[in-house]
Write an enzyme that holds these catalytic residues in place. Sequence first.
Site, mmCIF file in Angstrom:
data_model
loop_
_atom_site.group_PDB
_atom_site.id
_atom_site.type_symbol
_atom_site.label_atom_id
_atom_site.label_comp_id
_atom_site.label_asym_id
_atom_site.label_seq_id
_atom_site.Cartn_x
_atom_site.Cartn_y
_atom_site.Cartn_z
ATOM 1 N N TYR A 154 10.306 104.336 13.381
ATOM 2 C CA TYR A 154 10.491 103.030 12.732
ATOM 3 C C TYR A 154 10.220 103.210 11.248
ATOM 4 O O TYR A 154 9.143 103.656 10.856
ATOM 5 C CB TYR A 154 9.538 101.982 13.323
ATOM 6 C CG TYR A 154 9.766 100.615 12.718
ATOM 7 C CD1 TYR A 154 10.919 99.899 13.005
ATOM 8 C CD2 TYR A 154 8.849 100.045 11.837
ATOM 9 C CE1 TYR A 154 11.152 98.649 12.445
ATOM 10 C CE2 TYR A 154 9.069 98.798 11.270
ATOM 11 C CZ TYR A 154 10.232 98.101 11.583
ATOM 12 O OH TYR A 154 10.464 96.864 11.017
ATOM 13 N N ASP A 242 7.395 109.327 5.412
ATOM 14 C CA ASP A 242 7.180 107.888 5.415
ATOM 15 C C ASP A 242 5.690 107.681 5.701
ATOM 16 O O ASP A 242 5.244 107.759 6.840
ATOM 17 C CB ASP A 242 8.052 107.243 6.501
ATOM 18 C CG ASP A 242 7.777 105.751 6.659
ATOM 19 O OD1 ASP A 242 6.812 105.246 6.052
ATOM 20 O OD2 ASP A 242 8.525 105.090 7.410
ATOM 21 N N LYS A 270 2.045 99.012 2.869
ATOM 22 C CA LYS A 270 0.875 98.447 3.552
ATOM 23 C C LYS A 270 -0.404 98.485 2.701
ATOM 24 O O LYS A 270 -0.594 97.629 1.861
ATOM 25 C CB LYS A 270 0.679 99.122 4.916
ATOM 26 C CG LYS A 270 1.888 98.847 5.856
ATOM 27 C CD LYS A 270 1.572 99.064 7.290
ATOM 28 C CE LYS A 270 2.806 99.083 8.197
ATOM 29 N NZ LYS A 270 3.182 97.823 8.781
HETATM 30 C C1 LIG Z 1 6.209 103.811 9.284
HETATM 31 C C2 LIG Z 1 6.764 102.546 8.715
HETATM 32 N N1 LIG Z 1 7.664 102.621 7.735
HETATM 33 C C3 LIG Z 1 8.179 101.519 7.160
HETATM 34 C C4 LIG Z 1 7.801 100.268 7.580
HETATM 35 C C5 LIG Z 1 8.401 99.047 6.949
HETATM 36 O O1 LIG Z 1 7.495 98.404 6.141
HETATM 37 P P1 LIG Z 1 7.697 96.855 5.780
HETATM 38 O O2 LIG Z 1 7.462 96.083 7.044
HETATM 39 O O3 LIG Z 1 6.696 96.595 4.703
HETATM 40 O O4 LIG Z 1 9.100 96.708 5.292
HETATM 41 C C6 LIG Z 1 6.860 100.138 8.598
HETATM 42 C C7 LIG Z 1 6.415 98.815 9.057
HETATM 43 O O5 LIG Z 1 5.622 98.651 9.936
HETATM 44 C C8 LIG Z 1 6.330 101.310 9.198
HETATM 45 O O6 LIG Z 1 5.446 101.253 10.202
#
Ligand SMILES: Cc1ncc(COP(=O)(O)O)c(C=O)c1O
Length: 425
Positions: A154, A242, A270
């Site tokens: 994700y 990521d 986050k």
């Molecule tokens: C690993 C990872 N990357 C990207 C995102 C996307 O972040 P956002 O919800 O701030 O767009 C998330 C969201 O939970 C995530 O867990």
Amino acid sequence: MIEVVPRVEDRHGRVAKPTAAHPPDSRPDEVLVGGTNSAFPLPLEGCIERGAGSRVWDEHGHEYIDFLLASGPLILGHAHARVCDAVAQQLSKGSAFHAVNRPALELAARIADIPGCVEMVRFASTGTEATLHAVRLARGYTGRDKVLVFAGSYHGSHDLALIGHRGPTMARGGGVPRGVLEDAVVARFNDIGTVEDAFVAHGDSLAAVLVEPQHRSVDPLPAFLPRLAQLCRSAGTVLIFDEVVTGFRLAFGGAQEYYGVEPDLVCYGKILGGGFPLSAVGGRRDIMTLADPALSSSPNFVHVSGTLSGNPISAVAGLATLAELERPGVYERLHGLGERLRAGLAREMRVHDVGGSVIGSGPIAAVKFSETRRPGCDALLRETVNRELIHRGVLVQLQTKFYISLVHTEREIDYAVDAFGAALG
Ligand SMILES: Cc1ncc(COP(=O)(O)O)c(C=O)c1O
């Protein structure tokens, strides 16, 4: 007596909606799709009203120990005094400028000081944007289109970020164009053979590998990330970590520090914004400079921009949060609480003879119910247990993970473990 409501038309002849058709005490599902703000709803009755430290309260006065932490940003807990002070002070000076401001510059310097690949930074507002921008930079840098992602990953809500979610060729949900699927290559995390095969088949057209170094709470096998980095280097493919979840959480230097592997680009989100919208993509200077507006007339220029990117409210909240995380003993404490929670949850699963495992490291714990011991019932069991935990005052999203903050106590962890046991029982 029947009340006659006068018919009111606007200047285009459209009949106006009666006032207060949706009063302030509307049920969430009347005006919010699915009664939620996200794709991962929680079985809560009504709205959360306030939070303090490790607790939140709903509008009916129910109190919860919060292991959701706003889906991860609030590693210091709710309404941390230093974050609140920093934000209050900045608010009176202005909340957004679009132009460069000192707090954002300071935060960028803080990120660039982290040992690892980050030499330059560009801010955005969400993790989704950070991974989107990182992939675009990699494509611009390599002149290639294909991106390798991992099944079940994700990376946010943009099209590519949803690929591989439910299997090797599928996106999560509809609306993702076929062309995006064609440019995605899906391998399996911790299965280096599938990655090597993908490099043999597509190596010279792979712009990037986009990976969560701790993939959905699963730690990498010791050789996995180093080999991934090696494959990327030999094929001229950009390795993107990521770190939206892992950044400043597994260690101050995130997964780069914790697993000792250096990618080419890193995405933060986050924790970075201390509970306010902020994310960043950072990395090697030669890749990042493609987003330099001085290049905007060159064919190599890569567009990376956003209205509120690097706004000073989020930046001061981020700086205040990072300052707390740099105090001695912080990561020992976070890891200790995480170990206590994981051990407790695993013990309860054994005691109640429920198949599955508890995964994660650092201040992260995720429960995986196995499908083999109770065939086909894992999702149902998870839903039932989640409902029961919330009923017992433990706010968590079992579909994702338990997030632990610095202000959680051992007693709260033990309470959550007992509630989990009772929910299983
Ligand atoms: C690993 C990872 N990357 C990207 C995102 C996307 O972040 P956002 O919800 O701030 O767009 C998330 C969201 O939970 C995530 O867990």
